[in-house]
Enzyme design. Sequence first.
Site, mmCIF file in Angstrom:
data_model
loop_
_atom_site.group_PDB
_atom_site.id
_atom_site.type_symbol
_atom_site.label_atom_id
_atom_site.label_comp_id
_atom_site.label_asym_id
_atom_site.label_seq_id
_atom_site.Cartn_x
_atom_site.Cartn_y
_atom_site.Cartn_z
ATOM 1 N N GLU A 64 22.609 67.222 -17.813
ATOM 2 C CA GLU A 64 21.673 68.030 -17.023
ATOM 3 C C GLU A 64 21.152 69.210 -17.825
ATOM 4 O O GLU A 64 21.918 69.907 -18.499
ATOM 5 C CB GLU A 64 22.403 68.520 -15.771
ATOM 6 N N GLY A 182 11.856 67.242 -2.961
ATOM 7 C CA GLY A 182 12.772 68.364 -3.175
ATOM 8 C C GLY A 182 14.228 67.959 -3.169
ATOM 9 O O GLY A 182 15.113 68.770 -2.908
ATOM 10 N N SER A 186 13.572 63.298 -8.184
ATOM 11 C CA SER A 186 12.364 63.224 -8.977
ATOM 12 C C SER A 186 11.172 62.553 -8.312
ATOM 13 O O SER A 186 10.513 61.676 -8.882
ATOM 14 C CB SER A 186 12.689 62.519 -10.289
ATOM 15 N N ASP A 231 12.804 62.534 -16.477
ATOM 16 C CA ASP A 231 12.421 61.898 -15.212
ATOM 17 C C ASP A 231 11.333 60.857 -15.422
ATOM 18 O O ASP A 231 11.372 59.757 -14.859
ATOM 19 C CB ASP A 231 11.920 62.950 -14.216
HETATM 20 C C1 GLA Z 1 14.252 68.256 -13.778
HETATM 21 C C2 GLA Z 1 13.353 68.053 -14.981
HETATM 22 C C3 GLA Z 1 14.047 67.216 -16.052
HETATM 23 C C4 GLA Z 1 15.430 67.759 -16.373
HETATM 24 C C5 GLA Z 1 16.225 68.024 -15.103
HETATM 25 C C6 GLA Z 1 17.521 68.720 -15.369
HETATM 26 O O1 GLA Z 1 14.463 67.060 -13.112
HETATM 27 O O2 GLA Z 1 12.159 67.442 -14.601
HETATM 28 O O3 GLA Z 1 13.228 67.156 -17.187
HETATM 29 O O4 GLA Z 1 15.331 68.900 -17.168
HETATM 30 O O5 GLA Z 1 15.488 68.812 -14.179
HETATM 31 O O6 GLA Z 1 18.366 67.931 -16.119
#
Ligand code: GLA
Length: 562
Positions: A64, A182, A186, A231
């Site tokens: 993450e 939210g 994604s 994502d």
């Molecule tokens: C969001 C961003 C990703 C990544 C995550 C955290 O989903 O879009 O690119 O940075 O947060 O891991």
Amino acid sequence: MGAVGSKQHARVPKASKLSDVYDDNENSVATRYDTLVSAFKTQFEGEKPKTIARSPGRVNLIGEHIDYEGYSVLPMAIGLDVIVAVSVALKEEGNVEEDEAEATLSIANVDGEKYMPKEFPFDHEQEVDVKSHHWTNYVLCGFKGIFDQLKKQNKLESVLESAFMKRVKKVMVMVDGKVPLGSGLSSSSALNCAVTVALMDAFELSFTKGELSELTCLSERYSGTQSGGMDQAISIMGEKDLAKRIDFNPIGAMDVPLPTNLTFLIGNSCAVSKKAESAHKHYNLRVVECRLAAILMAKHYGEDIEKAKTRVTLREVADLYCNKGDLWTALGAVRKALNEGSYTKKQLENDEGLGDLRKIFDCENNEAFNVVLQKNDTFKLRDRARHVFSEARRVHEFQKICEGQSPRYAVSGPIYEHWCKVIGLEPDVGVASDDPTKDFGHPMYGMGKEDALAKLMHLSHESCKTQYECSCDELDELVDAFMSAGALGARLTGAGWGGCVVAVCESDIAEEILADVKKSFYEKRFQSGVANIADETNLLFKTAPSAGAAILHYDDEKGVIV
Ligand code: GLA
């Protein structure tokens, strides 16, 4: 070259039947597509879609907040997706009135009451209005990204001058999304990717999966979040039955088979994480903090200050100065290069000699960073860098264990022993409290594969919570609820500050765990109205690696698939 098993050179598949893409009941999926098509026809006065594309949400298993620092992450695509129907109406040749009319990009949603339609000019240079967070912003991102990619490939002018593009009168886009907003799964990237793929096909263009992953990563930044590429890459390159290790620079997706006796569960914390709206105090602030940490680390290694100021990611600096990117060395260096606690803006600019921070972040041209620097005066660097390096290591360990390496070797093993020797500790005695290896957790001697994977997920959550500070009370409560119910491990997934938890458990007790978590976490929320019982199946569910983006051609007589 990307990693073995990478699919970045392939094209988005054209699905030949719904079961190529979906595990769900085919009838209900087909009904959803029929609804999309009839909403399209109603909205656009009888026009029929030319192309339909879909792209899924994702759950990140581990890794993450390290994609934008250049480190690999380990997500999988989920079954929930966004589907998009597109058609392009062309100007009639010789029709002067049509020739002069301004071409438009018209966007609507199957749930038109909640997601209002909006019309834009057909102009790839228009700006995305980041101050008003309209859902169509992500559609505009996808639209702009296609032209950015053409520019990068030196094809923009010839495409704009093509007979097809010159005759565009109206581009029509109808969207249906099933990824909860939210939720940290994604939804925004699924929308951006589905739109990009559908428009690409409708404009008769063809990009590889790698190109699409990169262009959608960049285009989503028009929405105001400086996010990394995880994502979009997994939404485009995901595959059934496989998690993926996503690499950056160059982009690649390596297959990671998950243990078949384990099941992954997703629970929504019911705390909504509005990534774009809160970016200046959450997501974008972390991007700024990591960059400042990289600059101070480069300075620590004796780099000239002007050179150090050009450093962008922690990985860049670790690769140069920390034993060719060795994460243990990098973690040790963090303690020497960065102070504990926070730095003020003044300290960074004057005492550390960085000068005007606004210049480093090109604030005149980058509104997202401009707002971060306007609204924040303190920046935590050491904790953020510790999280990044230790999390990058956990991804590596997680992958090795999935591939069958013994946890003892993958997680501790020779490197751990070597490190202990370097810092003068007996490997089996334990670790001193300021020992950098404690960021990786205690050695996992004798642990089974399942427990070791779960432990890595647990350590990842702890690091997100205490060092990266991207958790929240609801996420922590849900992690505890999963653990008390018998899960092996659980952690926040996605950006955090709300959204979802991913948990792992032995497959034969998955249903029991879901029932238990429903009782302990959700029932009180259903009663208080924080959550709606009608959404239950979208709040708490089992998940498995699903297919990535696909194109589905619409045939008016036969339905969606030809
Ligand atoms: C969001 C961003 C990703 C990544 C995550 C955290 O989903 O879009 O690119 O940075 O947060 O891991």
